[in-house]
Motif scaffolding. Sequence first.
Motif, PDB file in Angstrom:
ATOM      1  N   VAL A 147       0.853  -1.191   0.000  1.00 12.44           N
ATOM      2  CA  VAL A 147       0.000   0.000   0.000  1.00 12.44           C
ATOM      3  C   VAL A 147       0.884   1.234   0.000  1.00 12.44           C
ATOM      4  O   VAL A 147       1.796   1.371   0.829  1.00 12.44           O
ATOM      5  CB  VAL A 147      -0.932   0.003   1.222  1.00 12.44           C
ATOM      6  N   VAL A 148       0.630   2.155  -0.930  1.00 11.64           N
ATOM      7  CA  VAL A 148       1.383   3.409  -1.004  1.00 11.64           C
ATOM      8  C   VAL A 148       1.043   4.260   0.212  1.00 11.64           C
ATOM      9  O   VAL A 148      -0.134   4.430   0.561  1.00 11.64           O
ATOM     10  CB  VAL A 148       1.045   4.154  -2.308  1.00 11.64           C
ATOM     11  N   HIS A 149       2.065   4.792   0.849  1.00 11.69           N
ATOM     12  CA  HIS A 149       1.861   5.531   2.099  1.00 11.69           C
ATOM     13  C   HIS A 149       1.307   6.925   1.846  1.00 11.69           C
ATOM     14  O   HIS A 149       1.790   7.678   1.011  1.00 11.69           O
ATOM     15  CB  HIS A 149       3.184   5.658   2.863  1.00 11.69           C
ATOM     16  N   ARG A 150       0.215   7.232   2.571  1.00 20.68           N
ATOM     17  CA  ARG A 150      -0.299   8.590   2.699  1.00 20.68           C
ATOM     18  C   ARG A 150      -0.828   8.722   4.121  1.00 20.68           C
ATOM     19  O   ARG A 150      -1.258   7.749   4.729  1.00 20.68           O
ATOM     20  CB  ARG A 150      -1.449   8.875   1.698  1.00 20.68           C
ATOM     21  N   ASP A 151      -0.803   9.944   4.662  1.00 24.64           N
ATOM     22  CA  ASP A 151      -1.208  10.119   6.056  1.00 24.64           C
ATOM     23  C   ASP A 151      -2.664   9.747   6.305  1.00 24.64           C
ATOM     24  O   ASP A 151      -3.026   9.347   7.411  1.00 24.64           O
ATOM     25  CB  ASP A 151      -0.967  11.577   6.489  1.00 24.64           C
ATOM     26  N   ASP A 152      -3.526   9.883   5.286  1.00 28.16           N
ATOM     27  CA  ASP A 152      -4.942   9.617   5.481  1.00 28.16           C
ATOM     28  C   ASP A 152      -5.405   8.332   4.796  1.00 28.16           C
ATOM     29  O   ASP A 152      -6.591   8.130   4.569  1.00 28.16           O
ATOM     30  CB  ASP A 152      -5.783  10.787   4.971  1.00 28.16           C
ATOM     31  N   THR A 153      -4.467   7.446   4.470  1.00 24.34           N
ATOM     32  CA  THR A 153      -4.821   6.204   3.798  1.00 24.34           C
ATOM     33  C   THR A 153      -5.677   5.325   4.716  1.00 24.34           C
ATOM     34  O   THR A 153      -5.411   5.223   5.914  1.00 24.34           O
ATOM     35  CB  THR A 153      -3.554   5.430   3.390  1.00 24.34           C
ATOM     36  N   ARG A 154      -6.702   4.696   4.127  1.00 25.78           N
ATOM     37  CA  ARG A 154      -7.564   3.792   4.890  1.00 25.78           C
ATOM     38  C   ARG A 154      -7.767   2.506   4.092  1.00 25.78           C
ATOM     39  O   ARG A 154      -8.626   2.433   3.234  1.00 25.78           O
ATOM     40  CB  ARG A 154      -8.920   4.439   5.180  1.00 25.78           C
ATOM     41  N   TRP A 155      -6.934   1.535   4.394  1.00 28.56           N
ATOM     42  CA  TRP A 155      -7.016   0.221   3.758  1.00 28.56           C
ATOM     43  C   TRP A 155      -7.307  -0.821   4.824  1.00 28.56           C
ATOM     44  O   TRP A 155      -6.783  -0.753   5.938  1.00 28.56           O
ATOM     45  CB  TRP A 155      -5.697  -0.136   3.083  1.00 28.56           C
ATOM     46  N   VAL A 156      -8.141  -1.817   4.499  1.00 32.34           N
ATOM     47  CA  VAL A 156      -8.445  -2.907   5.419  1.00 32.34           C
ATOM     48  C   VAL A 156      -8.399  -4.217   4.638  1.00 32.34           C
ATOM     49  O   VAL A 156      -9.026  -4.339   3.585  1.00 32.34           O
ATOM     50  CB  VAL A 156      -9.831  -2.749   6.081  1.00 32.34           C
ATOM     51  N   VAL A 157      -7.648  -5.187   5.164  1.00 32.34           N
ATOM     52  CA  VAL A 157      -7.630  -6.544   4.623  1.00 32.34           C
ATOM     53  C   VAL A 157      -8.252  -7.444   5.684  1.00 32.34           C
ATOM     54  O   VAL A 157      -7.756  -7.516   6.814  1.00 32.34           O
ATOM     55  CB  VAL A 157      -6.204  -7.007   4.292  1.00 32.34           C
ATOM     56  N   ALA A 158      -9.361  -8.107   5.347  1.00 32.26           N
ATOM     57  CA  ALA A 158     -10.097  -8.936   6.298  1.00 32.26           C
ATOM     58  C   ALA A 158      -9.894 -10.400   5.978  1.00 32.26           C
ATOM     59  O   ALA A 158      -9.892 -10.806   4.806  1.00 32.26           O
ATOM     60  CB  ALA A 158     -11.584  -8.591   6.272  1.00 32.26           C
ATOM     61  N   GLY A 159      -9.722 -11.200   7.039  1.00 29.98           N
ATOM     62  CA  GLY A 159      -9.622 -12.649   6.902  1.00 29.98           C
ATOM     63  C   GLY A 159     -10.252 -13.301   8.108  1.00 29.98           C
ATOM     64  O   GLY A 159      -9.785 -13.110   9.232  1.00 29.98           O
ATOM     65  N   GLY A 160     -11.352 -14.057   7.902  1.00 26.84           N
ATOM     66  CA  GLY A 160     -12.045 -14.655   9.044  1.00 26.84           C
ATOM     67  C   GLY A 160     -12.546 -13.577   9.985  1.00 26.84           C
ATOM     68  O   GLY A 160     -13.116 -12.567   9.560  1.00 26.84           O
ATOM     69  N   PRO A 161     -12.309 -13.725  11.304  1.00 26.42           N
ATOM     70  CA  PRO A 161     -12.760 -12.715  12.262  1.00 26.42           C
ATOM     71  C   PRO A 161     -11.773 -11.566  12.451  1.00 26.42           C
ATOM     72  O   PRO A 161     -11.963 -10.733  13.330  1.00 26.42           O
ATOM     73  CB  PRO A 161     -12.894 -13.520  13.560  1.00 26.42           C
ATOM     74  N   PHE A 162     -10.741 -11.494  11.613  1.00 27.74           N
ATOM     75  CA  PHE A 162      -9.687 -10.502  11.795  1.00 27.74           C
ATOM     76  C   PHE A 162      -9.725  -9.435  10.705  1.00 27.74           C
ATOM     77  O   PHE A 162     -10.167  -9.677   9.585  1.00 27.74           O
ATOM     78  CB  PHE A 162      -8.302 -11.169  11.783  1.00 27.74           C
ATOM     79  N   GLU A 163      -9.223  -8.243  11.058  1.00 24.28           N
ATOM     80  CA  GLU A 163      -9.062  -7.151  10.105  1.00 24.28           C
ATOM     81  C   GLU A 163      -7.670  -6.553  10.291  1.00 24.28           C
ATOM     82  O   GLU A 163      -7.261  -6.245  11.415  1.00 24.28           O
ATOM     83  CB  GLU A 163     -10.106  -6.055  10.333  1.00 24.28           C
ATOM     84  N   VAL A 164      -6.961  -6.409   9.178  1.00 26.98           N
ATOM     85  CA  VAL A 164      -5.632  -5.799   9.182  1.00 26.98           C
ATOM     86  C   VAL A 164      -5.786  -4.375   8.644  1.00 26.98           C
ATOM     87  O   VAL A 164      -6.117  -4.183   7.471  1.00 26.98           O
ATOM     88  CB  VAL A 164      -4.635  -6.599   8.323  1.00 26.98           C
ATOM     89  N   HIS A 165      -5.575  -3.391   9.502  1.00 29.53           N
ATOM     90  CA  HIS A 165      -5.718  -1.991   9.116  1.00 29.53           C
ATOM     91  C   HIS A 165      -4.347  -1.455   8.700  1.00 29.53           C
ATOM     92  O   HIS A 165      -3.374  -1.557   9.446  1.00 29.53           O
ATOM     93  CB  HIS A 165      -6.291  -1.171  10.269  1.00 29.53           C
ATOM     94  N   VAL A 166      -4.311  -0.870   7.506  1.00 34.13           N
ATOM     95  CA  VAL A 166      -3.051  -0.500   6.862  1.00 34.13           C
ATOM     96  C   VAL A 166      -3.044   0.992   6.587  1.00 34.13           C
ATOM     97  O   VAL A 166      -4.054   1.557   6.157  1.00 34.13           O
ATOM     98  CB  VAL A 166      -2.874  -1.264   5.534  1.00 34.13           C
ATOM     99  N   ILE A 167      -1.895   1.637   6.823  1.00 36.92           N
ATOM    100  CA  ILE A 167      -1.706   3.041   6.427  1.00 36.92           C
ATOM    101  C   ILE A 167      -0.837   3.101   5.183  1.00 36.92           C
ATOM    102  O   ILE A 167      -1.212   3.683   4.172  1.00 36.92           O
ATOM    103  CB  ILE A 167      -1.089   3.856   7.576  1.00 36.92           C
ATOM    104  N   GLY A 168       0.292   2.506   5.227  1.00 37.60           N
ATOM    105  CA  GLY A 168       1.176   2.466   4.066  1.00 37.60           C
ATOM    106  C   GLY A 168       2.322   1.530   4.394  1.00 37.60           C
ATOM    107  O   GLY A 168       3.157   1.854   5.233  1.00 37.60           O
ATOM    108  N   THR A 169       2.342   0.381   3.759  1.00 38.48           N
ATOM    109  CA  THR A 169       3.300  -0.628   4.169  1.00 38.48           C
ATOM    110  C   THR A 169       3.305  -1.777   3.177  1.00 38.48           C
ATOM    111  O   THR A 169       2.571  -1.776   2.195  1.00 38.48           O
ATOM    112  CB  THR A 169       2.937  -1.150   5.578  1.00 38.48           C
TER     113      THR A 169
END
Length: 425
Positions: A147-169
């Motif tokens: 994910v390209v880094h930006r201060d206001d980035t809002r990305w979510v990768v969900a798997g099963g009962p989990f959510e991975v919240h990403v800013i830029g990484t």
Amino acid sequence: MDVRTKDIAALGRRVAAHQDAALERLARPGAADRLQAIYRKEAALSLREGAAPSPRRLGLALAAACVAASALFFFALSRPRDPLTYQVDGSPGVVGRWVAADASRVGLDFSDGSRVDLAPGTRARVTEVGPLGAGVLLERGSLHVRVVHRDDTRWVVAGGPFEVHVIGTEFDVTWDTEAEELAVSMSDGRVRVLGSCVEPPGRAVAAPESIRLTCAAPRAAAPPPAPDPEASPPADPPALPPSASAAAPPPAAPPSPPARAEAPSAAAPAVGWRAHLAAGKLAEALADVELLGVDAVLERAAGAELVELGSAARLARKPDVAARFYQTARGRFAGSDAAAVAAYHLGRMAFDGRGAWAEAERWFAVYLAERPRGALAPEALGRSIECATNLKLHARARELAARYLAAYPNGAHAGLAATIAGGAD
């Protein structure tokens, strides 16, 4: 004033009106362009006069330029951004459509420069896109996410009962459906993992850290296999030393077993399939079970084993065999976790394999009734929304969407639920 003079005056007014209208239609330069033109005019005038621009004039021009630049900056910030778009291996992507990587990797390229790669054997879909990021639901397999880094980035990768919240990484994420385990391995940056069994505000993971998380209860140890009455007799005891043989007569030889046709021992495959299940080798476990006989295992396997064997048959594209294992788990172990999970998988087979939306929703409803806070509840409720939508049961879909938003406002199906909850018949 005579008539001739009045006519000339009226004509003049009409000409002036036409000129004003023509001027209005001309493109007008922006505020910044006009201020820069004033500054250039002042500087050129001063140079023609042989003197440098006065400090007062330069200060006013500089201040005006700063005001104009600030206005343009805030205008750019306040202007709404368009939602991201993405492509699937070069073709336009459709939000909500499943993407499966069979024999080779599949890449999702987003308009902000971010990229998600599906490893072979992976199934996922983009559930929503916005101006600041996207949501990706990982049903099974592994993703490589950058994910390209930006201060206001809002990305979510969900798997099963989990959510991975990403800013830029950049990281790898795997969802193991059989073990109900999420694995995250960081290459760069930092993420936060949320889940029903993760204490708020979530688990922070930074490069080069790797973690594994599960909300499933620990698996009980498999019971030892029952002795097989037809198994071969134990080997003869070791020979006694000469002194002992002289002191005591040798033991009587055991009677010979009745002659029988050569056949594979039932005990050996039973041990094999349990060992393969414990090692996560589902295909090998299913092969051993089929060698032994499915009916025999249906009567002897524990509830969790029946669910795992059902998943092995489902992944081997043997839905009839899988349904037998799942149905047996529900019949023999009614009320258990295994029975509830079997209901979820029966719904999943109806949903993914046959598009039988009504049957799928019934099974998802069974799971939600038996395990309303279970690890698979978010996915079961989200898929129920899709079933009702596909059946055009709009009132039912809105009811389910409202339940989903109340329980999982940031879940993988939250975008779909919000759209449906705000819609009309």
